[in-house]
Write an enzyme that holds these catalytic residues in place. Structure first.
Site, mmCIF file in Angstrom:
data_model
loop_
_atom_site.group_PDB
_atom_site.id
_atom_site.type_symbol
_atom_site.label_atom_id
_atom_site.label_comp_id
_atom_site.label_asym_id
_atom_site.label_seq_id
_atom_site.Cartn_x
_atom_site.Cartn_y
_atom_site.Cartn_z
ATOM 1 N N GLY A 123 -1.969 -10.501 108.335
ATOM 2 C CA GLY A 123 -0.581 -10.803 108.009
ATOM 3 C C GLY A 123 -0.342 -12.111 107.300
ATOM 4 N N GLU A 170 0.369 1.352 102.573
ATOM 5 C CA GLU A 170 1.488 2.276 102.694
ATOM 6 C C GLU A 170 2.530 1.765 103.686
ATOM 7 O OE1 GLU A 170 -2.128 4.276 101.260
ATOM 8 O OE2 GLU A 170 -1.705 3.109 103.070
ATOM 9 N N PRO A 219 -2.416 -5.861 93.136
ATOM 10 C CA PRO A 219 -2.395 -7.193 92.537
ATOM 11 C C PRO A 219 -1.017 -7.847 92.544
ATOM 12 C CG PRO A 219 -2.325 -5.554 90.809
ATOM 13 C CD PRO A 219 -2.446 -4.797 92.107
#
Length: 420
Positions: free
Chosen positions: A302, A57, A328
């Site tokens: 990250g 999110e 994906p």
């Protein structure tokens, strides 16, 4: 909210506290003050408040924020420590980042007093009844963006429709949802049609991560000319299956496997698994076997999204384990062939689109995943064709960002008007 709800929440938090503070280690202890609304950290008042539960999110929030005026004050909240870390990285210098307070009157009121947000945007829908109630009492308008109702949650919501409508849905002014199916589900729960707009999925809109040449060069050296397979965002119980599939496809003699567990607290257990199996591996954080590694354990945050660029094929975790799947698109946008297991309930509409376009391969178990790995390693042309279908699908689904920005334009103007 009534006293019974508040008592139930307090009891649940009390029961969960030992696990959060002990089993999950210092990550939750360090955030306790913030979750109680007492953190003395950065503050921005009168901002557009964007709430994003965790890493996925937060990516949606970052995509949305890039399309908003650069001078618009922003506050971003998360629930999980990994989401908090990702938000601080993505929003550094752009927004204040904080933890969502516990669903208790004191922490919520302290949070709202401290930040005094002018409007609230919920990414995908994380509904907390007391928080929504207190925000509405203060006249804070609320919108949901990239909203969805999963196959798993909808039956429960429908069973308690009256309570859900009153305490979760009625406080929300506008819903921007991913698909027509999500809209129909909201209407079935009692939301008025004029409050729901199908805006599309913002996860198709996320920009490519920046290149990290030093990381890519290092992985290339580890690969030593072998193709790279990536198993990204794996969940508990999946690493064993991925390792079995990798071995069945020829193992390190044919490819380098980049293995990226979803949650940082699992980095050490996965390293122990690799040790028990006697596998030659390197850790991104440092440390490698004496012989060339067969596996790179990506135990950093990250970097996964960018490393998909290097992959001959990518397995998306959370799909062999029954956890609902992960995104994906991060791999598909690079033209990388995508492999998934049967569990994709959290990305229902994306899964349906990939199925219709034959833009990925499904693997029902480790044996099937091994066969797909072997095929894509051995047949680069077929891998390229499959990857091209995935990239074309991503490009064809652009447009959600523009529609979402239009949906929340009144929220933006409310904040800008107050700041002027």
């Amino acid at each position: 909210m009534g006293p019974l709800y508040r008592i139930a929440v307090a009891a649940a938090l009390g029961a969960a506290a030992p696990w959060l503070l002990v089993a999950r280690g210092g990550r939750y202890r360090a955030s306790l003050a913030a979750r109680l609304g007492r953190s003395p950290g950065e503050t921005v008042r009168g901002a557009l408040w964007i709430h994003a539960v965790s890493v996925g999110e937060v990516g949606v929030a970052a995509t949305l924020a890039r399309a908003l005026p650069s001078d618009l004050p922003l506050l971003v909240t998360t629930i999980t420590p990994t989401g908090q870390e990702r938000a601080r990285a993505l929003f550094a210098g752009r927004a204040a980042v904080a933890y969502l307070p516990f669903e208790l009157a004191g922490p919520v009121e302290r949070f709202l007093d401290r930040f005094a947000p002018r409007a609230l945007v919920l990414c995908e829908g994380d509904y907390w009844p007391l928080l929504l109630d207190r925000a509405r009492r203060r006249g804070i308008p609320i919108a949901v963006v990239n909203g969805r109702l999963s196959d798993r949650s909808f039956p429960r919501l429908r069973r308690f429709r009256r309570w859900v409508r009153r305490h979760l849905l009625d406080p929300v002014d506008r819903f921007g949802v991913q698909t027509e199916a999500d809209r129909e589900r909201l209407l079935e729960l009692g939301v008025a049609p004029g409050r729901v707009t199908v805006t599309g999925n913002l996860k198709f809109e996320s920009p490519e991560p920046p290149r990290r040449p030093e990381v890519e060069d290092w992985v290339d050296r580890l690969a030593g000319g072998r193709p790279v397979l990536v198993a990204g965002s794996t969940m508990a119980g999946e690493e064993e299956q991925v390792l079995d599939a990798f071995a069945a496809a020829g193992g390190g003699a044919r490819a380098l496997l980049v293995l990226a567990p979803r949650h940082p607290e699992r980095f050490a257990p996965v390293a122990e698994l690799l040790e028990r199996r006697g596998l030659a591996y390197a850790r991104r954080s440092g440390g490698a076997s004496e012989r060339p590694p067969d596996i790179l354990l990506l135990d950093t945050l990250g970097e996964l999204a960018g490393l998909y660029r290097l992959a001959r094929a990518a397995f998306i975790g959370g799909t062999l384990a029954p956890t609902g799947g992960h995104n994906p698109i991060e791999a598909a946008r690079f033209g990388v062939p995508v492999l998934v297991g049967p569990s994709m309930a959290n990305f229902r509409e994306i899964a349906e689109a990939f199925d219709r376009a034959a833009a990925w391969r499904r693997a029902e178990d480790a044996a099937a995943l091994g066969r797909h790995f072997a095929e894509l390693i051995g047949e680069p042309r077929r891998a390229s064709e499959l990857g091209a279908r995935g990239r074309a699908l991503v490009e064809a689904n652009r447009g959600a960002l523009e529609r979402t920005v239009e949906l929340i334009a009144p929220w933006v103007e409310r904040v800008r008007g107050a700041a002027a």
